[in-house]
Enzyme design. Structure first.
Site, PDB file in Angstrom:
ATOM      1  N   HIS A 201      21.088   3.871  12.698  1.00 20.39           N
ATOM      2  CA  HIS A 201      22.340   3.148  12.565  1.00 20.39           C
ATOM      3  C   HIS A 201      23.204   3.687  11.443  1.00 20.39           C
ATOM      4  O   HIS A 201      24.423   3.685  11.529  1.00 20.39           O
ATOM      5  CB  HIS A 201      22.063   1.657  12.369  1.00 20.39           C
ATOM      6  CG  HIS A 201      21.874   0.952  13.671  1.00 20.39           C
ATOM      7  ND1 HIS A 201      21.144  -0.184  13.811  1.00 20.39           N
ATOM      8  CD2 HIS A 201      22.347   1.253  14.888  1.00 20.39           C
ATOM      9  CE1 HIS A 201      21.170  -0.568  15.073  1.00 20.39           C
ATOM     10  NE2 HIS A 201      21.889   0.296  15.745  1.00 20.39           N
ATOM     11  N   GLU A 445      16.793  12.280  40.185  1.00 19.37           N
ATOM     12  CA  GLU A 445      16.125  12.716  38.954  1.00 19.37           C
ATOM     13  C   GLU A 445      14.727  13.239  39.252  1.00 19.37           C
ATOM     14  O   GLU A 445      14.103  13.872  38.416  1.00 19.37           O
ATOM     15  CB  GLU A 445      15.962  11.531  37.994  1.00 19.37           C
ATOM     16  CG  GLU A 445      17.227  10.763  37.761  1.00 19.37           C
ATOM     17  CD  GLU A 445      17.053   9.654  36.745  1.00 19.37           C
ATOM     18  OE1 GLU A 445      17.293   9.917  35.570  1.00 19.37           O
ATOM     19  OE2 GLU A 445      16.690   8.528  37.140  1.00 19.37           O
ATOM     20  N   ASP A 469      16.331  14.123  33.339  1.00 20.34           N
ATOM     21  CA  ASP A 469      15.018  13.948  33.963  1.00 20.34           C
ATOM     22  C   ASP A 469      14.757  14.979  35.043  1.00 20.34           C
ATOM     23  O   ASP A 469      13.642  15.491  35.166  1.00 20.34           O
ATOM     24  CB  ASP A 469      14.904  12.535  34.554  1.00 20.34           C
ATOM     25  CG  ASP A 469      14.536  11.527  33.492  1.00 20.34           C
ATOM     26  OD1 ASP A 469      13.631  11.830  32.706  1.00 20.34           O
ATOM     27  OD2 ASP A 469      15.167  10.469  33.444  1.00 20.34           O
ATOM     28  N   CYS A 516      25.358  12.927  35.629  1.00 21.67           N
ATOM     29  CA  CYS A 516      25.527  12.096  34.433  1.00 21.67           C
ATOM     30  C   CYS A 516      24.514  12.425  33.340  1.00 21.67           C
ATOM     31  O   CYS A 516      24.438  11.735  32.339  1.00 21.67           O
ATOM     32  CB  CYS A 516      25.455  10.611  34.790  1.00 21.67           C
ATOM     33  SG  CYS A 516      23.863  10.120  35.451  1.00 21.67           S
TER      34      CYS A 516
HETATM   35  C1  PEP Z   1      19.147  11.604  33.147  1.00 27.23           C
HETATM   36  O1  PEP Z   1      17.933  11.568  33.314  1.00 27.23           O
HETATM   37  O2  PEP Z   1      19.826  12.664  33.183  1.00 27.23           O
HETATM   38  C2  PEP Z   1      19.884  10.367  32.862  1.00 27.23           C
HETATM   39  C3  PEP Z   1      21.193  10.341  32.821  1.00 27.23           C
HETATM   40  O3  PEP Z   1      19.144   9.264  32.588  1.00 27.23           O
HETATM   41  P1  PEP Z   1      18.414   8.981  31.169  1.00 27.23           P
HETATM   42  O4  PEP Z   1      18.847  10.058  30.218  1.00 27.23           O
HETATM   43  O5  PEP Z   1      18.841   7.632  30.755  1.00 27.23           O
HETATM   44  O6  PEP Z   1      16.976   9.089  31.552  1.00 27.23           O
HETATM   45 MG    MG Z   2      16.979   9.650  33.600  1.00 25.07          MG
END
Ligand code: PEP
Ligand code: MG
Length: 589
Positions: A201, A445, A469, A516
């Site tokens: 933080h 993923e 992932d 993402c």
């Molecule tokens: C990913 O796996 O790319 C993803 C966006 O999910 P997280 O990073 O939350 O596992």
């Molecule tokens: Mg993920």
């Protein structure tokens, strides 16, 4: 940059972790945060009641102090930064901590600060043992607030503020969020610490104050001497002790270039993300809290491409109720309407077990291959349905999309959708409004989902590729193991081919593909992903200006050519270099 007249000590370059961007140079101010000394003594029976009252008063006084800091922080930095101290207020209200302290007092009859110190110490130690970096940092919150309570009990009224007489770089063993918030922005040039991580933080506060910070420098405080000067490179996570004149000269140039570039990117960020040949590219934001809506707008994102809802659980002492979740999802959807908000169902497990419900997560040898995300949710239908209902209800108040994490194939997707259907039926029967056409997608993923994308696409309205992932599973590289981090290669031919396969199958089924994972926010890969056919990119908001700039300065035809060339190459590093050169040329435009 001023150059000191005599630099007697040799230059030393040290590598840490970049925590807040920027470059700073100045003399050091060493701040050693140490725990307060707590004297131990026995309390006579006549004073037992007074001792308990003293504890209550200290809690009340601490609460008042934290609220005062919150008001100050809110005034100087904003509401979001002030919310960081919510965690401190929660600690002060933690019944378990209070009851255990009083029980310890009943058992030992030692002075109350000794009892409190012991109990808080146990809590801190328990948090420090947790594998998850985020939760470990919450142990830091308890330490910070516990020190305040102790200071009040011991009658130390003085704030433990870092008093800087002059402009200095703060070199600390560790720094608490209250320390960071108490810093004067005009005199604290930068913060460097021995310990810490990107998610602490204190670092979040530094970042929002735009103070450069580098953490994880291990023994820096023992290496520096009074009078040392230090250069902090918050971009690369490096610090240079007693930099030479040529180093200062080099960094002066880098700093000017970075500033000019950042300014240029921010200015262009209000413009639409359209390629030179007129193709619009959707750039969305990844968020972890509904309060980030303002940031999403500030960075001109086309809505949210990933709301990591598990942070509602991770940040709280208890699991949020359906109403809590509904309020949060609705607030985000309303704040961003008519932009869309993609809510991902819980991705707990793996490196994100919930501390408040640790009984639900037995210790596993391979948590990333284990009881995680949709696997966990399909096994806890009460909890899963609460979330699905909350999302459906929020969908009546904006443009909401839903997606499931860690889906392995079409059957699992159908199972999740069947539960969603039950929730729709329940809400309809109860006359509760929701959007019947809310798009429902799958994250890609797991390699099996990618390889069966044609089958999975039949069950989905969209795909969102979680490259963090996907790469981990595709290449068998544990994403949190720093010993093998160098093997984690987004430009490996296997990754590129898999991405291409996902896009081809999705488009054949006429559904869109978003990315993402962190790869989507790296400007080096913007063109590659667009060239591979990805329709949308979603990233942490401050990364949007760079992505937008690259988009606005490329032609889709060139991006496609880049992807074709990359797909025909063998070496991950050569592919990376090709992409980086392409991005650099666009950034210079
Ligand atoms: C990913 O796996 O790319 C993803 C966006 O999910 P997280 O990073 O939350 O596992
Ligand atoms: Mg993920």
């Amino acid at each position: 940059m001023p150059v000191l007249e005599s630099i007697s000590r040799p230059e030393v370059v040290l590598q840490g972790i970049s925590a807040s961007q920027g470059i700073a140079y100045g003399q050091i101010f060493v701040y050693l945060q140490s725990d307060l000394e707590v004297p131990e003594y026995r309390v006579d029976e006549a004073a037992w009641a007074a001792e308990r009252a003293r504890f209550e008063q200290a809690l009340v006084a601490t609460r008042r102090q934290v609220q005062k800091i919150m008001t100050e922080v809110e005034k100087n930095l904003g509401e979001e930064e002030a919310r960081i101290f919510d965690a401190h207020l929660l600690v002060l209200e933690d019944q378990a901590l209070i009851t255990e302290t009083l029980r310890e007092f009943e058992k030992t009859r030692a002075n109350i600060e000794t009892c409190f110190n012991k109990v808080a110490g146990r809590y801190i130690a328990a948090f420090e043992e947790i594998d998850d970096e985020y939760l470990r940092e919450r142990g830091g919150d308890i330490r910070d607030v516990a020190q305040r309570v102790l200071a009040n009990l011991l009658g130390h009224t003085g704030q433990r503020l870092i008093q800087l007489a002059d402009k200095r770089v703060v070199v600390a063993n560790d720094i608490s969020p209250s320390d960071a918030a108490g810093l004067d922005r005009s005199s604290a040039l930068a913060i460097v610490t021995d310990s810490g991580s990107k998610t602490s933080h204190a670092v979040i506060v530094a970042r929002s104050m735009k103070i450069p910070a580098v953490v994880g420098l291990r023994d820096l405080t023992t290496r520096v001497q009074a009078g040392d000067s230090i250069l902090v490179d918050g971009y690369e996570g490096a610090v240079i002790l007693n930099p030479s004149e040529s180093t200062l000269f080099r960094y002066g140039r880098i700093q000017r270039e970075k500033r000019t570039r950042e300014q240029k990117l921010l200015e262009a960020n209000r413009l639409p993300a359209v390629t030179l040949d007129g193709v619009p590219i959707v750039l969305r934001a990844n968020v972890e809290k509904a309060e980030e809506a303002e940031l999403v707008k500030e960075y001109n994102a086309d809505g949210v491409g990933l709301f990591r809802t598990e942070f509602l659980y991770l940040g709280a002492g208890e699991a949020p109720t359906e109403e809590d979740q509904y309020a949060s999802y609705r607030a985000l959807a309303e704040a961003l309407a008519p932009r869309s908000v993609t809510i991902r169902t819980l991705d707990l497990g793996g490196d994100k077990p919930i501390a408040s419900q640790s009984h639900l997560f037995p210790k596993e040898n391979n948590p990333f291959l284990g009881y995680r995300a949709i696997r966990f949710c399909l096994d806890h239908l009460v909890l899963f349905k609460e979330q699905l209902r909350a999302i459906l209800r929020a969908s009546a108040h904006g443009r909401v999309q839903l997606m499931y994490p860690m889906i392995s194939g079409s059957e699992e997707m159908r199972r999740a959708n069947a539960v969603l259907e039950e929730c729709r039926a329940e809400l309809s029967a109860a006359g509760v409004a929701f959007d019947p056409d809310m798009p429902v997608g799958s994250m890609i993923e797991v390699p099996s989902a990618a390889m069966s994308a044609d089958l999975l696409a039949r069950e989905c309205d969209f795909f969102s590729v979680g490259t963090n992932d996907l790469i981990q599973y595709l290449m068998a590289i544990d994403r949190v193991n720093d010993r093998i981090a160098h093997l984690y290669e987004p430009t490996h031919p296997a990754v590129l081919r898999t991405l291409r396969h996902i896009v081809v199958e999705a488009h054949r089924a006429r559904i869109k593909v978003s990315v993402c994972g962190e790869m989507a926010g790296d400007p080096n890969y913007t063109a590659l992903l667009i060239g591979l056919g990805v329709d949308e990119l979603s990233m942490t908001p401050p990364l949007i200006p760079a992505a937008r700039y690259v988009v606005r300065n490329l032609k889709l035809t060139d991006a496609k050519q880049l992807a074709q060339t990359a797909l025909a190459m063998e070496s991950p590093s050569a592919i990376h270099d090709l992409c980086a050169r392409f991005a650099e040329e666009r950034m210079r435009a």
